[in-house]
Scaffold this active site. Structure first.
Site, short mmCIF file in Angstrom:
data_model
loop_
_atom_site.label_atom_id
_atom_site.label_comp_id
_atom_site.label_asym_id
_atom_site.label_seq_id
_atom_site.Cartn_x
_atom_site.Cartn_y
_atom_site.Cartn_z
N SER A 26 0.85 -1.20 0.00
CA SER A 26 0.00 0.00 0.00
C SER A 26 0.88 1.24 0.00
O SER A 26 0.39 2.36 0.00
CB SER A 26 -0.92 0.00 1.23
OG SER A 26 -0.17 -0.15 2.42
N ASN A 113 -1.74 -2.48 13.20
CA ASN A 113 -3.19 -2.34 13.21
C ASN A 113 -3.66 -1.10 13.96
O ASN A 113 -4.55 -0.37 13.50
CB ASN A 113 -3.84 -3.59 13.82
CG ASN A 113 -3.56 -4.83 12.99
OD1 ASN A 113 -2.92 -4.75 11.95
ND2 ASN A 113 -4.03 -5.99 13.46
N THR A 158 -39.62 25.56 -9.97
CA THR A 158 -39.81 24.23 -9.36
C THR A 158 -40.19 23.33 -10.53
O THR A 158 -40.85 23.80 -11.47
CB THR A 158 -40.94 24.21 -8.30
OG1 THR A 158 -42.16 24.59 -8.92
CG2 THR A 158 -40.65 25.17 -7.14
N HIS A 159 -39.75 22.10 -10.52
CA HIS A 159 -39.93 21.19 -11.66
C HIS A 159 -39.33 21.78 -12.93
O HIS A 159 -39.78 21.46 -14.04
CB HIS A 159 -41.41 20.88 -11.91
CG HIS A 159 -42.16 20.52 -10.67
ND1 HIS A 159 -42.33 19.22 -10.24
CD2 HIS A 159 -42.76 21.30 -9.73
CE1 HIS A 159 -43.02 19.22 -9.11
NE2 HIS A 159 -43.28 20.48 -8.77
N SER A 280 -14.52 23.67 -28.79
CA SER A 280 -14.63 22.42 -29.54
C SER A 280 -13.54 22.35 -30.59
O SER A 280 -13.13 23.38 -31.13
CB SER A 280 -16.01 22.37 -30.20
OG SER A 280 -15.99 21.53 -31.32
N ASN A 288 -17.87 25.89 -24.07
CA ASN A 288 -18.49 24.79 -23.32
C ASN A 288 -18.22 24.88 -21.82
O ASN A 288 -17.10 25.21 -21.42
CB ASN A 288 -17.99 23.45 -23.84
CG ASN A 288 -18.50 23.15 -25.23
OD1 ASN A 288 -19.59 23.62 -25.61
ND2 ASN A 288 -17.74 22.40 -26.00
N GLU A 293 -19.49 20.31 -16.11
CA GLU A 293 -19.90 18.94 -16.46
C GLU A 293 -19.03 17.92 -15.71
O GLU A 293 -19.52 16.89 -15.26
CB GLU A 293 -19.79 18.73 -17.97
CG GLU A 293 -20.79 19.57 -18.76
CD GLU A 293 -20.46 19.59 -20.24
OE1 GLU A 293 -20.71 18.58 -20.90
OE2 GLU A 293 -19.96 20.61 -20.73
N TYR A 320 -9.23 -6.46 12.96
CA TYR A 320 -8.50 -6.09 11.75
C TYR A 320 -8.42 -7.22 10.74
O TYR A 320 -8.15 -8.37 11.09
CB TYR A 320 -7.07 -5.63 12.09
CG TYR A 320 -6.34 -5.16 10.85
CD1 TYR A 320 -6.47 -3.85 10.40
CD2 TYR A 320 -5.57 -6.04 10.09
CE1 TYR A 320 -5.86 -3.42 9.23
CE2 TYR A 320 -4.96 -5.62 8.91
CZ TYR A 320 -5.11 -4.31 8.49
OH TYR A 320 -4.52 -3.88 7.34
N GLN A 325 -7.04 -2.28 4.54
CA GLN A 325 -6.00 -1.50 3.87
C GLN A 325 -6.58 -0.67 2.71
O GLN A 325 -6.08 0.40 2.40
CB GLN A 325 -4.91 -2.44 3.35
CG GLN A 325 -3.83 -1.77 2.55
CD GLN A 325 -2.60 -2.65 2.39
OE1 GLN A 325 -1.88 -2.88 3.35
NE2 GLN A 325 -2.39 -3.17 1.19
N LYS A 328 -7.96 3.37 2.46
CA LYS A 328 -7.22 4.58 2.08
C LYS A 328 -7.44 4.94 0.62
O LYS A 328 -7.52 6.12 0.27
CB LYS A 328 -5.73 4.41 2.39
CG LYS A 328 -5.46 4.53 3.89
CD LYS A 328 -4.07 4.10 4.28
CE LYS A 328 -3.88 2.60 4.25
NZ LYS A 328 -4.76 1.85 5.19
N1 ARG Z 1 -0.90 -1.36 5.38
C1 ARG Z 1 -1.80 -1.88 6.36
C2 ARG Z 1 -3.14 -1.10 6.28
O1 ARG Z 1 -3.15 -0.10 5.70
C3 ARG Z 1 -1.25 -1.71 7.71
C4 ARG Z 1 -1.74 -2.70 8.68
C5 ARG Z 1 -1.29 -4.07 8.32
N2 ARG Z 1 -1.49 -4.94 9.40
C6 ARG Z 1 -1.26 -6.26 9.31
N3 ARG Z 1 -1.42 -6.94 10.37
N4 ARG Z 1 -0.97 -6.81 8.17
O2 ARG Z 1 -4.13 -1.57 6.81
#
Ligand code: ARG
Length: 473
Positions: A26, A113, A158-159, A280, A288, A293, A320, A325, A328
């Site tokens: 990640s 975690n 309205t509408h 365009s 435009n 849009e 967890y 993960q 994010k």
């Molecule tokens: N990169 C992981 C996340 O964003 C961190 C936690 C990972 N924990 C684990 N026990 N593998 O959730």
């Protein structure tokens, strides 16, 4: 791939497959959490020193190492290697490489975690501040434009049909109200998420004498979470945050849709600045509203993030799981999209002009004053339902005669109702109607001007406050 040192290398034989490395990482997106990870780690290390789990000297080494890493990342000098999986491992490995054995003590009483759960909350607190500042700027742009058109009348729809006349300012202030609710919602999202999961460890806390309140206090959390199993698995605040973003996007999309329509030749109500239009490749005459849009379209992406986040949580086993993960991906996407849309909307509103001439030429259409005429009859003692019927018949008559209500003679009124006097003309015509609006917060010039005074003061103070809070960081 060059071999990296992994904390679990004694447990798993050999190197992970390349597929594994690519799939579990990640780091490519969570590296933006680095500042939060580092302040979180410094707070954790300080607490370890307070609890005598590490020495003060070790704490200082850890702290200095982390600060150096932070500077390297900020300067673009840090070499990220996805074999470290995530920002937490990347920073820890770099710190151990830098300071040696003391660095190996940082992860005492901690798991990724609880670490990641804390990092996201710290990031989100800041992101909420940024979004609230951007909302305030957009509101200010609406208020400024409203101030320019406090006496200019437009049809209220309205509408998407002519309903009643309103001042342009009142129309613009309707968006200020919508974004105000978003502003308040973000604040309450912040209040709810501002508890520290640190010290929850992997799931069960720790047998070591860690002090959760110390890290919570250092990091400005208002409290600690009171169940470690829940604390590592809770991403409710991510759903709520994305929902808040989704509602901001909804409001932006409704504004965008209005103005796309208002920019069409049929309406020609709003003139966007050239710098916020596109053209365009084929039709040379085109101007435009592509930015609007795209604001409308990006709402779909934010809704997608919301559904994704909800679905990631749905049916997930307690505490967890690596599923989390992916949170994010969606909180970052929602925040980035909404930030960009707020910036663009603010720029468009700040530079737009209303074509009051063209708008006035429509005010005679669609019997915008019909309700006002019914109200007039009510004041003359006719029941509202009867008045509604009488005005309905008068409108049908006008349509046949191709007349406006304001052009009917007293004799013509007399054929439908006996109570009409020459004062009726004060209630007819869009301009008369808006000046007659008497109820609080109605769409007339008096009320709009009062609201403008309120909003100017409120938003100016608010922006200064937001700004100074940001400066203090
Ligand atoms: N990169 C992981 C996340 O964003 C961190 C936690 C990972 N924990 C684990 N026990 N593998 O959730």
């Amino acid at each position: 791939m060059s071999k990296v040192k992994r904390s679990w290398e004694k447990r798993l034989a050999g190197e992970p497959d390349k597929l594994t490395v690519d799939f579990v990482e990640s780091l490519s997106y969570d590296k933006r959490l680095y500042k939060y990870d580092i302040v979180g780690s410094i707070a954790h290390a300080q607490m370890l020193a307070e609890q005598k789990l590490i020495t003060n000297d070790e704490f200082k080494k850890i702290k200095n190492g982390l600060i150096e890493i932070s500077e390297e990342i900020a300067a673009g000098r840090f070499k990220f290697d996805k074999q470290h999986e995530d920002i937490h491992m990347a920073i820890e490995a770099a710190m151990i490489a830098k300071i040696g054995e003391a660095g190996e003590k940082l992860h005492t009483g901690r798991s990724r975690n609880d670490q990641v759960a804390a990092d996201i909350r710290l990031w989100m607190r800041d992101e909420i501040e940024i979004l609230r500042a951007k909302i305030t700027l957009l509101q200010q742009a609406f208020v400024k434009l409203a101030d320019e058109y406090a006496d200019d009348i437009m049809p209220g729809y309205t509408h998407l049909q002519h309903a009643q006349p309103i001042v342009i300012a009142a129309y613009l202030l309707s968006f200020v109200e919508q974004f105000e609710r978003d502003y308040i919602r973000l604040k309450s999202c912040n209040d709810l998420l501002n508890v520290s999961p640190l010290g929850s460890g992997a799931i069960a806390g720790s047998t070591l004498p860690i002090d959760r309140k110390s890290t919570a206090k250092q990091l400005g959390f208002s409290d600690i979470s009171y169940n470690t199993i829940d604390a590592v698995g809770d991403r409710d605040f991510c759903v709520e945050f994305i929902f808040n973003c989704a509602l901001i996007a909804t409001h932006l999309s409704r504004f965008a849709e209005d103005w796309i329509i208002f920019c069409s030749s049929e309406f020609d109500f709003v003139w966007l600045d050239d710098s916020f239009c596109t053209s365009s490749s084929l039709m040379p005459q085109k101007r435009n509203p592509d930015l609007l849009e795209l604001i409308r379209a990006k709402t779909g992406s934010v809704y997608g993030a919301l559904i994704a986040m909800l679905t990631i949580l749905k049916g997930q086993p307690s505490s967890y799981n690596r599923d989390l993960q992916e949170d994010k991906v969606h909180i970052f996407a929602a925040a980035d999209t909404v930030e960009a849309c707020l910036d663009v909307a603010q720029a468009i509103v700040s530079t737009a002009k209303f074509n009051t001439e063209k708008i006035s030429s429509h005010l005679d259409e669609g019997f915008l004053d019909a309700t006002s005429l019914a109200d007039y009859l009510v004041e003359k003692g006719v029941s509202f339902r009867k008045a509604h019927g009488i005005v309905g018949s008068l409108v049908a008559y006008c349509e046949k005669q191709k007349k406006k209500l304001s052009r009917l003679s007293l004799d013509e009124f007399g054929k439908y109702v006996t109570v009409v006097d020459k004062d009726v003309y004060e209630y007819l015509g869009a301009k008369n109607v808006v000046s007659k609006y008497a109820s609080e917060a109605a769409a007339g010039p008096k009320q709009a001007k009062r609201q403008i005074v309120y909003w100017k003061k409120e938003l100016d103070t608010r922006y200064l406050m937001l700004d100074s809070r940001k400066r203090r960081k």
